[in-house]
Write a protein that holds these residues in place. Sequence first.
Motif, mmCIF file in Angstrom:
data_model
loop_
_atom_site.group_PDB
_atom_site.id
_atom_site.type_symbol
_atom_site.label_atom_id
_atom_site.label_comp_id
_atom_site.label_asym_id
_atom_site.label_seq_id
_atom_site.Cartn_x
_atom_site.Cartn_y
_atom_site.Cartn_z
ATOM 1 N N THR A 185 0.811 -1.226 0.000
ATOM 2 C CA THR A 185 0.000 0.000 0.000
ATOM 3 C C THR A 185 0.839 1.268 0.000
ATOM 4 O O THR A 185 0.282 2.362 -0.093
ATOM 5 N N MET A 186 2.156 1.132 0.108
ATOM 6 C CA MET A 186 3.022 2.304 0.158
ATOM 7 C C MET A 186 4.303 2.072 -0.613
ATOM 8 O O MET A 186 4.826 0.952 -0.654
ATOM 9 N N LYS A 187 4.800 3.149 -1.195
ATOM 10 C CA LYS A 187 6.142 3.137 -1.752
ATOM 11 C C LYS A 187 7.116 3.525 -0.645
ATOM 12 O O LYS A 187 6.717 4.123 0.364
ATOM 13 N N LYS B 25 -3.958 9.515 -0.511
ATOM 14 C CA LYS B 25 -2.913 10.470 -0.148
ATOM 15 C C LYS B 25 -2.989 10.810 1.331
ATOM 16 O O LYS B 25 -1.961 10.987 1.994
ATOM 17 N N ARG B 26 -4.211 10.902 1.859
ATOM 18 C CA ARG B 26 -4.374 11.189 3.286
ATOM 19 C C ARG B 26 -3.746 10.085 4.132
ATOM 20 O O ARG B 26 -3.277 10.331 5.236
ATOM 21 N N HIS B 27 -3.722 8.863 3.609
ATOM 22 C CA HIS B 27 -3.107 7.754 4.332
ATOM 23 C C HIS B 27 -1.591 7.736 4.135
ATOM 24 O O HIS B 27 -0.838 7.530 5.091
ATOM 25 N N GLN B 28 -1.146 7.950 2.926
ATOM 26 C CA GLN B 28 0.273 7.811 2.607
ATOM 27 C C GLN B 28 1.098 9.049 2.930
ATOM 28 O O GLN B 28 2.278 8.934 3.277
ATOM 29 N N LEU B 29 0.488 10.234 2.816
ATOM 30 C CA LEU B 29 1.226 11.487 2.962
ATOM 31 C C LEU B 29 0.500 12.422 3.927
ATOM 32 O O LEU B 29 -0.019 13.473 3.532
ATOM 33 N N PRO B 30 0.445 12.071 5.202
ATOM 34 C CA PRO B 30 -0.286 12.900 6.173
ATOM 35 C C PRO B 30 0.382 14.256 6.378
ATOM 36 O O PRO B 30 1.602 14.384 6.280
ATOM 37 N N GLU B 31 -0.441 15.264 6.672
ATOM 38 C CA GLU B 31 0.060 16.620 6.918
ATOM 39 C C GLU B 31 -0.334 17.046 8.330
ATOM 40 O O GLU B 31 -1.483 17.385 8.586
ATOM 41 N N PRO B 32 0.596 16.995 9.270
ATOM 42 C CA PRO B 32 0.299 17.381 10.660
ATOM 43 C C PRO B 32 -0.128 18.842 10.775
ATOM 44 O O PRO B 32 0.199 19.663 9.914
ATOM 45 N N SER C 250 13.125 13.591 4.316
ATOM 46 C CA SER C 250 13.764 14.876 4.039
ATOM 47 C C SER C 250 12.774 15.879 3.460
ATOM 48 O O SER C 250 12.754 17.052 3.858
ATOM 49 N N ASP C 251 11.941 15.435 2.518
ATOM 50 C CA ASP C 251 10.958 16.336 1.909
ATOM 51 C C ASP C 251 9.953 16.830 2.944
ATOM 52 O O ASP C 251 9.528 17.994 2.914
ATOM 53 N N GLY D 237 8.841 6.860 4.527
ATOM 54 C CA GLY D 237 9.634 7.899 5.171
ATOM 55 C C GLY D 237 8.820 9.130 5.505
ATOM 56 O O GLY D 237 8.906 9.670 6.616
ATOM 57 N N TYR D 238 8.012 9.566 4.543
ATOM 58 C CA TYR D 238 7.189 10.764 4.742
ATOM 59 C C TYR D 238 6.234 10.557 5.911
ATOM 60 O O TYR D 238 6.049 11.443 6.747
ATOM 61 N N ARG D 239 5.661 9.369 5.979
ATOM 62 C CA ARG D 239 4.624 9.096 6.970
ATOM 63 C C ARG D 239 5.199 8.885 8.366
ATOM 64 O O ARG D 239 4.624 9.347 9.355
#
Length: 323
Positions: free
Chosen positions: A56-58, A186-193, A107-108, A63-65
């Motif tokens: 489900t993730m790359k 995207k909400r699952h893979q790349l969350p924004e605190p 890093s991103d 790392g982002y998550r």
Amino acid sequence: MDEFKFIESITPNYYRQSSLMKGIGDDAAVVRPESGLEIVTAVDTMVEDVHFSLKTMKPYHIGYRVLGANISDLAAMGSNPAYYMVSIVIPSHWSDNQLKEIYRGMSDHAKKYRMDLIGGDTVSGNQLVVTVTVFGFVPNGRSRLRSHAREGDIVFVTGHLGDSAYGLHLLFGEKYSSDGAQYFTKRHQLPEPRVHFAEKLQMLNRLCLNDISDGIASEANEVAEASNVEIHLDYHLLPIRDELKEFPFDQQNEWVLSGGEDFELIGTVAEKDWPVVQDAAHSTNTKVTKVGYVKKEGQNSQVYLHAQQEKQILRKTGYVHKQ
């Protein structure tokens, strides 16, 4: 690539934080905080096939998550992120490129908050394990503790609930080609605190915050227990996207109440300070919703869910117990 070459490949070329005296390269990092600030730190560990899966993730998403989950803890404390450290257990079947993508994801995400990577460790093992430790700063006396809820407070949440759990559902179902579905994945893979929102509230003398990592049922109970108060939530006020409402009520409940990993914030604030919260939401383009209130009844520290004119006990698991 050996360990030393790998460390060299991920070592930053410059520091973003002026308080960092020495980062990677010695036995330990050296930090000099500014006067009037307190240090806030948190650590989180994620294990392959337990907390994430390549199904489900790359690697970039991992790392982002994993860093995002830690940054959300800092946001819940009202602090500004500053540094992070990474310890990683690397199995032999993971390639150098995959590992670099994990660090690129971190890093991103770190760049958004001017965070510096200041150290960590790498070891070999049978399963990929990523442990991230984060450090942030908060003005003296402005840490946002779970024990800060008081009777008469308004209970609020940011964003929408259940998005991440529904996104994971879509990823496992391989039905995420549409634009609408991609929003949830995207909400699952790349969350924004909600760092900037919490930062705007640093002026308040008292505020309770908790990040929604395990679902609002769990987080609301943590606040109730720490503050020794009752939390009353109105289910019909919870911010839920229409796509989730198309599913059976029990499934919707599971995603919304205990799905978790939305990394939104639940908070309580004095009614007189509610306009400050609304202003902070407006200035940071953050959705904020009033979803309940705090009550004090003896030594009771329950969470109650009000729905369809009934009041029921809400357990940490999201289980609703009828009285």
